[in-house]
Design a protein around this motif. Structure first.
Motif, PDB file in Angstrom:
ATOM      1  N   ALA A  91      53.759  28.554  15.485  1.00 22.04           N
ATOM      2  CA  ALA A  91      54.889  27.731  15.047  1.00 22.04           C
ATOM      3  C   ALA A  91      54.655  26.269  15.420  1.00 22.04           C
ATOM      4  CB  ALA A  91      56.182  28.228  15.685  1.00 22.04           C
ATOM      5  N   ASN A  92      55.272  25.367  14.655  1.00 23.39           N
ATOM      6  CA  ASN A  92      55.169  23.931  14.918  1.00 23.39           C
ATOM      7  C   ASN A  92      56.430  23.471  15.633  1.00 23.39           C
ATOM      8  OD1 ASN A  92      54.626  21.214  14.986  1.00 23.39           O
ATOM      9  ND2 ASN A  92      55.121  20.863  12.825  1.00 23.39           N
ATOM     10  N   LEU A  93      56.290  23.173  16.923  1.00 25.43           N
ATOM     11  CA  LEU A  93      57.417  22.714  17.745  1.00 25.43           C
ATOM     12  C   LEU A  93      57.179  21.299  18.251  1.00 25.43           C
ATOM     13  CD1 LEU A  93      57.681  26.115  19.543  1.00 25.43           C
ATOM     14  CD2 LEU A  93      59.664  25.044  18.488  1.00 25.43           C
ATOM     15  N   GLU A  94      56.403  20.546  17.517  1.00 28.40           N
ATOM     16  CA  GLU A  94      56.113  19.172  17.911  1.00 28.40           C
ATOM     17  C   GLU A  94      57.399  18.351  17.977  1.00 28.40           C
ATOM     18  OE1 GLU A  94      53.288  15.392  16.536  1.00 28.40           O
ATOM     19  OE2 GLU A  94      53.265  17.289  15.410  1.00 28.40           O
TER      20      GLU A  94
ATOM     21  N   ALA B 263      58.514  35.197  25.413  1.00 25.84           N
ATOM     22  CA  ALA B 263      58.293  34.824  24.016  1.00 25.84           C
ATOM     23  C   ALA B 263      56.795  34.697  23.739  1.00 25.84           C
ATOM     24  CB  ALA B 263      59.000  33.506  23.698  1.00 25.84           C
ATOM     25  N   ASN B 264      56.416  34.898  22.486  1.00 24.31           N
ATOM     26  CA  ASN B 264      55.013  34.775  22.079  1.00 24.31           C
ATOM     27  C   ASN B 264      54.808  33.426  21.401  1.00 24.31           C
ATOM     28  OD1 ASN B 264      52.384  35.074  21.293  1.00 24.31           O
ATOM     29  ND2 ASN B 264      52.771  36.642  19.758  1.00 24.31           N
ATOM     30  N   LEU B 265      54.141  32.516  22.104  1.00 20.50           N
ATOM     31  CA  LEU B 265      53.902  31.164  21.588  1.00 20.50           C
ATOM     32  C   LEU B 265      52.414  30.936  21.345  1.00 20.50           C
ATOM     33  CD1 LEU B 265      56.410  29.806  24.100  1.00 20.50           C
ATOM     34  CD2 LEU B 265      56.509  28.970  21.760  1.00 20.50           C
ATOM     35  N   LYS B 266      51.671  31.982  21.132  1.00 23.94           N
ATOM     36  CA  LYS B 266      50.232  31.850  20.959  1.00 23.94           C
ATOM     37  C   LYS B 266      49.911  30.938  19.775  1.00 23.94           C
ATOM     38  CE  LYS B 266      45.962  34.437  20.338  1.00 23.94           C
ATOM     39  NZ  LYS B 266      45.330  35.765  20.203  1.00 23.94           N
ATOM     40  N   GLY B 267      49.087  29.915  20.031  1.00 25.92           N
ATOM     41  CA  GLY B 267      48.660  29.002  18.985  1.00 25.92           C
ATOM     42  C   GLY B 267      49.721  28.026  18.518  1.00 25.92           C
ATOM     43  N   ALA B 268      50.873  27.990  19.195  1.00 27.43           N
ATOM     44  CA  ALA B 268      51.956  27.095  18.775  1.00 27.43           C
ATOM     45  C   ALA B 268      51.635  25.651  19.138  1.00 27.43           C
ATOM     46  CB  ALA B 268      53.275  27.518  19.414  1.00 27.43           C
TER      47      ALA B 268
ATOM     48  N   GLU C 243      48.950  31.283  25.147  1.00 29.70           N
ATOM     49  CA  GLU C 243      47.514  31.208  24.871  1.00 29.70           C
ATOM     50  C   GLU C 243      47.243  30.271  23.687  1.00 29.70           C
ATOM     51  OE1 GLU C 243      43.826  34.204  23.631  1.00 29.70           O
ATOM     52  OE2 GLU C 243      45.772  35.018  24.241  1.00 29.70           O
ATOM     53  N   ASP C 244      46.294  29.351  23.899  1.00 34.00           N
ATOM     54  CA  ASP C 244      45.828  28.423  22.848  1.00 34.00           C
ATOM     55  C   ASP C 244      46.932  27.499  22.329  1.00 34.00           C
ATOM     56  OD1 ASP C 244      43.264  29.544  22.973  1.00 34.00           O
ATOM     57  OD2 ASP C 244      43.757  31.064  21.479  1.00 34.00           O
ATOM     58  N   THR C 245      47.987  27.261  23.122  1.00 35.90           N
ATOM     59  CA  THR C 245      49.034  26.345  22.677  1.00 35.90           C
ATOM     60  C   THR C 245      48.627  24.899  22.941  1.00 35.90           C
ATOM     61  OG1 THR C 245      50.149  26.545  24.808  1.00 35.90           O
ATOM     62  CG2 THR C 245      50.897  27.991  23.041  1.00 35.90           C
ATOM     63  N   ASN C 246      49.207  23.999  22.155  1.00 37.23           N
ATOM     64  CA  ASN C 246      48.973  22.562  22.317  1.00 37.23           C
ATOM     65  C   ASN C 246      50.134  21.988  23.113  1.00 37.23           C
ATOM     66  OD1 ASN C 246      48.468  19.836  22.153  1.00 37.23           O
ATOM     67  ND2 ASN C 246      48.776  19.683  19.937  1.00 37.23           N
ATOM     68  N   LEU C 247      49.866  21.602  24.365  1.00 35.11           N
ATOM     69  CA  LEU C 247      50.903  21.050  25.241  1.00 35.11           C
ATOM     70  C   LEU C 247      50.660  19.574  25.551  1.00 35.11           C
ATOM     71  CD1 LEU C 247      51.271  24.062  27.713  1.00 35.11           C
ATOM     72  CD2 LEU C 247      53.027  23.239  26.151  1.00 35.11           C
ATOM     73  N   LYS C 248      49.929  18.917  24.706  1.00 33.00           N
ATOM     74  CA  LYS C 248      49.653  17.498  24.944  1.00 33.00           C
ATOM     75  C   LYS C 248      50.956  16.700  24.930  1.00 33.00           C
ATOM     76  CE  LYS C 248      44.954  17.327  23.038  1.00 33.00           C
ATOM     77  NZ  LYS C 248      44.081  16.765  21.987  1.00 33.00           N
ATOM     78  N   GLY C 249      51.182  15.943  25.990  1.00 30.56           N
ATOM     79  CA  GLY C 249      52.365  15.096  26.060  1.00 30.56           C
ATOM     80  C   GLY C 249      53.658  15.831  26.309  1.00 30.56           C
TER      81      GLY C 249
ATOM     82  N   LEU D 128      48.391  31.394  30.287  1.00 28.66           N
ATOM     83  CA  LEU D 128      48.032  29.999  30.039  1.00 28.66           C
ATOM     84  C   LEU D 128      46.586  29.853  29.584  1.00 28.66           C
ATOM     85  CD1 LEU D 128      49.738  28.437  33.208  1.00 28.66           C
ATOM     86  CD2 LEU D 128      50.696  28.697  30.916  1.00 28.66           C
ATOM     87  N   GLN D 129      45.997  30.925  29.127  1.00 24.78           N
ATOM     88  CA  GLN D 129      44.597  30.877  28.716  1.00 24.78           C
ATOM     89  C   GLN D 129      44.411  29.978  27.495  1.00 24.78           C
ATOM     90  OE1 GLN D 129      42.929  34.726  27.978  1.00 24.78           O
ATOM     91  NE2 GLN D 129      41.000  33.942  27.213  1.00 24.78           N
ATOM     92  N   GLY D 130      43.487  29.047  27.594  1.00 23.52           N
ATOM     93  CA  GLY D 130      43.107  28.204  26.462  1.00 23.52           C
ATOM     94  C   GLY D 130      44.111  27.139  26.076  1.00 23.52           C
ATOM     95  N   ILE D 131      45.089  26.814  26.947  1.00 21.13           N
ATOM     96  CA  ILE D 131      46.068  25.787  26.583  1.00 21.13           C
ATOM     97  C   ILE D 131      45.385  24.419  26.521  1.00 21.13           C
ATOM     98  CG2 ILE D 131      48.014  27.045  27.557  1.00 21.13           C
ATOM     99  CD1 ILE D 131      47.919  25.118  29.935  1.00 21.13           C
ATOM    100  N   ASP D 132      45.917  23.555  25.666  1.00 25.18           N
ATOM    101  CA  ASP D 132      45.373  22.215  25.483  1.00 25.18           C
ATOM    102  C   ASP D 132      46.395  21.213  26.010  1.00 25.18           C
ATOM    103  OD1 ASP D 132      43.770  20.144  24.760  1.00 25.18           O
ATOM    104  OD2 ASP D 132      44.106  20.308  22.605  1.00 25.18           O
TER     105      ASP D 132
END
Length: 449
Positions: free
Chosen positions: A379-382, A394-399, A417-423, A436-440
């Motif tokens: 999902a896009n939660l930007e 909750a499942n936020l994989k790749g969000a 896993e693999d979520t984008n947490l930049k900023g 938290l595996q693979g978070i950015d």
């Protein structure tokens, strides 16, 4: 003086037995006659190179050896490993008219509720995250030495061409799948999940309904769900959930929703409901079909939309404050800029949904948005404001959570896993037990603001 004639010594031959690995007629080994059953299993396991260890010994007729007195010198004994404790008849000669599939064959057999299904390992691994795929992949660990090795072995074909899994997975993805699969084996070496057990013919034992399992297997074979008339969709759905075949579950949920609510609502229908109801009443619209409908900018607050179908619906800039959306299907829906203060989305499906700039925070702290157990994969939660929201498990994989406000958010046990947490703002965020595996992330993510 005559010396007595010395008796000729009779040579001593130590008693021996011949051992074969369960199901095999070749590569036999000779060992000294054992002192006990435990001594036999220990010696045979090391001699045959059974990494997983020996679990049982059988006579050539399949009789389980429970006492050392059942063995005679020069007997032929078949040793079963921990992963295949049941007796598997050795491969017979062609003259006998029998064909026994060798243990390393691409073909496998499943005993589902007493009915035998034969298929290939590549079919069972079409959905690599299903329970059937994990059953095949983890069952190879004893021969490969590791879960990653087992998966790598299955994604390579004998002809050298990349298999289905090889085309779908990178080396990092294989490691990720191995990590999730390893949980199936971590409890105890002696206690294995039910679906690893085998019957006397080497078939996987599955205590499930064969009638409901058949459509799932055919789906894995051809990618299309075909069901005989009169077969319960709910029954097949339960089997799909047990075997974790996501594609079948998604198709059936849509079919069941359409059957229960055949008439799709339109924007005009919703507007009519809103105009003819009191502003203080709570509309009951549970389970309605709004797939693909444009509902943008409408005030849908406090409405009961439990289990409703919003697939690819346009809910951008809607007011969904305190809306009841438990188990609703919002896959691919557009919720850009929507207000979801106090909304209940527990168990809802928001896979691939666009929630860019959506607001879940109630600054008065009286309305807490609930997304516990929700599926927000990809999902896009930007720029979304999720401050104080409940996203437990909750499942936020790749969000995409770039620049999202997660201050005080409950993410305990969530899959990130693999979520984008930049900023993203993570002040006072509860991430206990989260994946938290693979978070950015970047410097802005970890800086207090």
């Amino acid at each position: 003086m005559m010396h007595p004639r010395r008796k000729k010594k009779t040579p001593y031959y130590a008693p021996i037995i011949t051992i074969f690995e369960n199901g095999k007629r070749g590569d036999g080994k000779v060992i000294l006659f054992p002192l006990s059953i435990s001594h036999l299993l220990d010696s045979a396991g090391r001699k045959l190179g059974l990494v997983e260890g020996a679990a049982a010994a059988y006579k050539d007729d399949g009789t389980l050896i429970t006492d050392i007195d059942m063995i005679l010198p020069r007997d032929v004994i078949y040793i079963a490993s921990t992963y295949h404790p049941a007796f598997v008849p050795p491969k017979a000669n062609d003259k006998e008219g029998k064909v026994i599939v060798p243990p390393n064959s691409e073909w496998v057999s499943l005993n589902v509720g007493g009915r035998i299904f034969s298929t290939t390992k590549s079919t069972l691994t079409k959905d690599p995250y299903s329970r059937l795929a994990k059953m095949v992949l983890t069952d190879t660990v004893g021969r490969s030495g590791s879960i990653s090795g087992a998966i790598a072995a299955h994604i390579s074909s004998e002809e050298g061409e990349p298999s289905f899994l090889a085309r779908s997975f990178s080396s990092s993805s294989i490691s990720s799948l191995a990590s999730s699969t390893s949980s199936c084996m971590s409890s105890s070496s002696s206690t294995k999940p039910l679906y690893w057990l085998r019957d006397a013919n080497g078939c996987y034992l599955l205590d499930r309904s064969p009638e409901y399992f058949a459509p799932i297997l055919n789906y894995l074979r051809c990618g299309t769900l075909v069901m005989d008339d009169g077969l319960s969709e709910e029954g097949v759905l339960e089997e799909a959930r047990f075997f974790e075949v996501a594609g079948v579950e998604e198709v059936l949920l849509r079919q069941i929703s359409t059957r229960m609510h055949p008439d799709s609502f339109t924007r005009r229908d919703i507007l009519s409901l809103l105009l003819t109801s009191s502003t203080i009443s709570s509309l009951r619209s549970q389970g309605i079909n709004l797939e693909g409908v444009d509902l943008s900018k409408l005030d849908l607050s406090h409405i009961n939309f439990k289990m409703s179908n919003f697939i690819e619906a346009d809910l951008s800039h809607c007011n969904l404050d305190s809306a009841m959306l438990q188990q609703a299907n919002l896959k691919g829906a557009n919720l850009t800029g929507a207000s979801l203060r106090g909304a209940n989305l527990g168990g809802a499906n928001l896979e691939g949904a666009n929630l860019h700039g959506a607001n879940f925070e109630d600054r008065g702290m009286t309305l807490v948005a609930n997304l516990s157990g929700a599926n927000l994969m990809n999902a896009n939660l930007e720029d979304a404001n999720l401050a104080g929201a409940n996203l437990r498990a909750a499942n936020l994989k790749g969000a995409n959570l770039e620049n999202a406000n997660l201050r005080g958010t409950n993410l305990a046990g969530a899959n990130l896993e693999d979520t984008n947490l930049k900023g993203a703002i993570l002040n006072m965020t509860n991430m206990r037990g989260a994946n938290l595996q693979g978070i950015d992330y970047d410097l802005r993510t970890v800086t207090s603001r």
